[in-house]
Design a protein around this motif. Sequence first.
Motif, PDB file in Angstrom:
ATOM      1  N   ARG A  15      -5.549   9.563   7.084  1.00  0.00           N
ATOM      2  CA  ARG A  15      -5.644  10.074   8.419  1.00  0.00           C
ATOM      3  C   ARG A  15      -6.780   9.360   8.949  1.00  0.00           C
ATOM      4  N   LEU A  16      -6.459   8.876  10.118  1.00  0.00           N
ATOM      5  CA  LEU A  16      -7.495   7.976  10.853  1.00  0.00           C
ATOM      6  C   LEU A  16      -8.334   8.960  11.381  1.00  0.00           C
ATOM      7  N   PRO A  17      -9.610   8.658  11.887  1.00  0.00           N
ATOM      8  CA  PRO A  17     -10.290   9.324  12.880  1.00  0.00           C
ATOM      9  C   PRO A  17     -10.148  10.120  13.949  1.00  0.00           C
ATOM     10  N   GLY A  18      -9.063   9.384  14.723  1.00  0.00           N
ATOM     11  CA  GLY A  18      -8.450   9.935  15.835  1.00  0.00           C
ATOM     12  C   GLY A  18      -7.412  10.973  15.483  1.00  0.00           C
ATOM     13  N   GLY A  19      -7.033  11.415  14.124  1.00  0.00           N
ATOM     14  CA  GLY A  19      -6.164  12.215  13.888  1.00  0.00           C
ATOM     15  C   GLY A  19      -4.744  11.675  13.600  1.00  0.00           C
ATOM     16  N   GLU A  20      -4.566  10.659  14.032  1.00  0.00           N
ATOM     17  CA  GLU A  20      -3.410   9.902  13.609  1.00  0.00           C
ATOM     18  C   GLU A  20      -3.230   9.443  11.978  1.00  0.00           C
ATOM     19  N   GLU A  21      -1.809   9.728  11.574  1.00  0.00           N
ATOM     20  CA  GLU A  21      -1.672   9.408  10.264  1.00  0.00           C
ATOM     21  C   GLU A  21      -0.705   8.184  10.041  1.00  0.00           C
ATOM     22  N   VAL A  22      -1.377   7.388   9.037  1.00  0.00           N
ATOM     23  CA  VAL A  22      -0.499   6.240   8.818  1.00  0.00           C
ATOM     24  C   VAL A  22      -0.183   6.272   7.314  1.00  0.00           C
ATOM     25  N   GLU A  23       1.138   5.497   7.223  1.00  0.00           N
ATOM     26  CA  GLU A  23       1.478   5.456   5.789  1.00  0.00           C
ATOM     27  C   GLU A  23       0.938   3.990   5.318  1.00  0.00           C
ATOM     28  N   ALA A  24       0.468   4.039   4.055  1.00  0.00           N
ATOM     29  CA  ALA A  24      -0.033   2.847   3.295  1.00  0.00           C
ATOM     30  C   ALA A  24       0.019   2.881   1.900  1.00  0.00           C
ATOM     31  N   ALA A  25       0.276   1.311   1.346  1.00  0.00           N
ATOM     32  CA  ALA A  25       0.522   1.622  -0.149  1.00  0.00           C
ATOM     33  C   ALA A  25      -0.634   1.863  -0.671  1.00  0.00           C
ATOM     34  N   CYS A  26      -0.763   2.650  -1.814  1.00  0.00           N
ATOM     35  CA  CYS A  26      -1.828   2.729  -2.714  1.00  0.00           C
ATOM     36  C   CYS A  26      -2.582   1.526  -3.306  1.00  0.00           C
ATOM     37  N   LEU A  27      -3.810   1.693  -3.551  1.00  0.00           N
ATOM     38  CA  LEU A  27      -4.566   0.503  -4.170  1.00  0.00           C
ATOM     39  C   LEU A  27      -3.879  -0.111  -5.248  1.00  0.00           C
ATOM     40  N   GLU A  28      -3.464   0.538  -6.154  1.00  0.00           N
ATOM     41  CA  GLU A  28      -3.087   0.077  -7.432  1.00  0.00           C
ATOM     42  C   GLU A  28      -1.786  -0.574  -7.127  1.00  0.00           C
ATOM     43  N   CYS A  29      -0.781  -0.285  -6.175  1.00  0.00           N
ATOM     44  CA  CYS A  29       0.331  -0.809  -5.536  1.00  0.00           C
ATOM     45  C   CYS A  29      -0.001  -2.198  -5.088  1.00  0.00           C
ATOM     46  N   LEU A  30      -1.025  -2.154  -4.123  1.00  0.00           N
ATOM     47  CA  LEU A  30      -1.340  -3.302  -3.500  1.00  0.00           C
ATOM     48  C   LEU A  30      -1.805  -4.466  -4.312  1.00  0.00           C
ATOM     49  N   ASP A  31      -2.664  -3.874  -5.395  1.00  0.00           N
ATOM     50  CA  ASP A  31      -3.370  -4.804  -6.529  1.00  0.00           C
ATOM     51  C   ASP A  31      -2.303  -5.495  -7.406  1.00  0.00           C
ATOM     52  N   ARG A  32      -1.096  -4.797  -7.654  1.00  0.00           N
ATOM     53  CA  ARG A  32      -0.049  -5.322  -8.512  1.00  0.00           C
ATOM     54  C   ARG A  32       0.799  -6.314  -7.413  1.00  0.00           C
ATOM     55  N   GLU A  33       0.828  -5.944  -6.262  1.00  0.00           N
ATOM     56  CA  GLU A  33       1.516  -6.930  -5.165  1.00  0.00           C
ATOM     57  C   GLU A  33       0.805  -8.339  -5.172  1.00  0.00           C
ATOM     58  N   ALA A  34      -0.367  -8.135  -5.016  1.00  0.00           N
ATOM     59  CA  ALA A  34      -1.144  -9.211  -4.688  1.00  0.00           C
ATOM     60  C   ALA A  34      -1.284 -10.275  -6.043  1.00  0.00           C
ATOM     61  N   GLU A  35      -1.276  -9.663  -7.158  1.00  0.00           N
ATOM     62  CA  GLU A  35      -1.306 -10.320  -8.428  1.00  0.00           C
ATOM     63  C   GLU A  35       0.014 -11.035  -8.621  1.00  0.00           C
TER      64      GLU A  35
END
Length: 54
Positions: A15-35
Amino acid sequence: MECPMCGGAGRILVRLPGGEEVEAACLECLDREAEEAWEEEDEVERLWETGELF
């Protein structure tokens, strides 16, 4: 992409400060993808240097 933090969906809702909601990959998934991307880049570089790429 599975993740224990997001119940296996691989996504979290931010949830962004303006109330908008955005879907994102979680940090574990992002870390695994980067590796995996770094490992793939290293493999391509090795193949290029040995002449096996072409």
